[in-house]
Design an enzyme around this catalytic site. Structure first.
Site, PDB file in Angstrom:
ATOM      1  N   ASP A 123     -10.417  -4.522  -1.690  1.00  0.00           N
ATOM      2  CA  ASP A 123      -9.423  -4.196  -0.676  1.00  0.00           C
ATOM      3  C   ASP A 123     -10.072  -3.311   0.376  1.00  0.00           C
ATOM      4  O   ASP A 123     -10.579  -2.232   0.075  1.00  0.00           O
ATOM      5  CB  ASP A 123      -8.264  -3.441  -1.356  1.00  0.00           C
ATOM      6  CG  ASP A 123      -7.207  -2.968  -0.389  1.00  0.00           C
ATOM      7  OD1 ASP A 123      -6.233  -2.349  -0.863  1.00  0.00           O
ATOM      8  OD2 ASP A 123      -7.352  -3.182   0.813  1.00  0.00           O
ATOM      9  N   ASP A 164       0.855  -1.187   0.000  1.00  0.00           N
ATOM     10  CA  ASP A 164       0.000   0.000   0.000  1.00  0.00           C
ATOM     11  C   ASP A 164       0.887   1.232   0.000  1.00  0.00           C
ATOM     12  O   ASP A 164       1.408   1.622   1.045  1.00  0.00           O
ATOM     13  CB  ASP A 164      -0.879   0.010   1.254  1.00  0.00           C
ATOM     14  CG  ASP A 164      -1.898  -1.090   1.221  1.00  0.00           C
ATOM     15  OD1 ASP A 164      -1.711  -2.095   1.921  1.00  0.00           O
ATOM     16  OD2 ASP A 164      -2.866  -0.939   0.471  1.00  0.00           O
TER      17      ASP A 164
HETATM   18  C1  DX5 Z   1      -6.560   1.182   2.614  1.00  0.00           C
HETATM   19  C2  DX5 Z   1      -5.657  -0.004   2.616  1.00  0.00           C
HETATM   20  C3  DX5 Z   1      -6.267  -1.133   3.438  1.00  0.00           C
HETATM   21  C4  DX5 Z   1      -5.390  -2.338   3.549  1.00  0.00           C
HETATM   22  C5  DX5 Z   1      -6.197  -3.522   4.049  1.00  0.00           C
HETATM   23  O1  DX5 Z   1      -5.962   2.218   1.918  1.00  0.00           O
HETATM   24  O2  DX5 Z   1      -5.432  -0.428   1.267  1.00  0.00           O
HETATM   25  O3  DX5 Z   1      -7.480  -1.506   2.816  1.00  0.00           O
HETATM   26  O4  DX5 Z   1      -4.813  -2.612   2.361  1.00  0.00           O
HETATM   27  O5  DX5 Z   1      -6.461  -3.257   5.370  1.00  0.00           O
HETATM   28  P1  DX5 Z   1      -7.567  -4.079   6.177  1.00  0.00           P
HETATM   29  O6  DX5 Z   1      -7.612  -5.471   5.620  1.00  0.00           O
HETATM   30  O7  DX5 Z   1      -7.068  -4.036   7.583  1.00  0.00           O
HETATM   31  O8  DX5 Z   1      -8.843  -3.349   5.962  1.00  0.00           O
END
Ligand code: DX5
Length: 227
Positions: A178, A36
């Protein structure tokens, strides 16, 4: 139809043990690893530069994808490909010339993908489906892990799945989601048509370990998936 894939977000790891985390994720059986990338402008957070990603590249053979939550993806795209990312995901909202940006990524030798924030309509990507191998439908607002899954994105996931199928690209284009993916939300996303599921918090909070978490999510998504 593309296979169901489970991929971690690196966001929740203990950054003092980043290398160990990548090795552990590989051993847990993830299909690819998502970084990310945040620039503190497009989203109110700042994360991985290309050198950080490059420092772990030798630890796994699994593909890396960079989710570029950045205002100027064209500026840094080459550096992330050189760091070892096979796929770059850009946000439609950050690109004045999305078609050109995706073409530039392909010219760098990476595969190109486009992400849609929760409020962005699927039509934004109608004219670039021929340039991408993945569409990411965000199920949280980007910037942080540990947020709640936005269930109202499921009709949008189905619309994007139908767009991919109608374009005759169901064998070459993945639909990724995501944000807030966990054992209690993954079946909704998969049944709406998502075949690549990114999980962060849910993987690392599983008391039975990463391998168990990956296996459980894969089993739930595989049985629920509707292309
Ligand atoms: C948001 C991030 C999150 C991450 C996943 O910008 O991209 O979505 O990857 O996090 P969780 O699985 O904890 O929501």
């Amino acid at each position: 139809m593309r296979p169901v894939q489970i991929a971690p977000s690196v966001l929740p790891v203990d950054f003092s043990k980043l290398g160990e985390a990548i090795t552990a994720l590989d051993a847990a059986g993830v299909d690819l690893i998502q970084w990310d990338v945040m620039d503190g402008q497009f989203v109110p957070n700042l994360t991985f530069g290309p050198d950080v990603i490059a420092s772990t590249r030798h630890l796994t053979k699994k593909p890396f994808e960079a989710h570029l939550m950045v205002l100027t993806p064209d500026v840094m795209a080459k550096r992330y490909v050189e760091a070892g990312c096979q796929r770059l995901i850009v946000h439609a909202e950050a690109c004045d010339h999305l078609h050109r940006t995706l073409g530039n990524i392909r010219e760098l030798g990476a595969t190109a993908a486009v992400a849609l924030n929760p409020s962005t309509a699927p039509d934004e990507i109608a004219n670039v489906l021929d340039l991408v191998d993945l569409v990411l439908v965000m199920t949280v607002n980007p910037g942080f892990g540990g947020q709640s899954y936005i269930k109202t994105m499921e009709p949008k996931i189905r619309i994007v799945r139908d767009m991919i199928n109608r374009a005759g690209r169901s064998d070459t284009v993945d639909l990724e989601v995501d944000g807030g993916i966990s054992p209690t939300t993954i079946e909704g996303a998969a049944s709406a048509g998502a075949n690549v599921l990114i999980a962060g918090s849910a993987l690392f909070r599983d008391k039975e370990g990463l391998g168990h978490a990956v296996g459980e999510l894969r089993g739930l998504a595989t049985s629920a998936f509707r292309g």
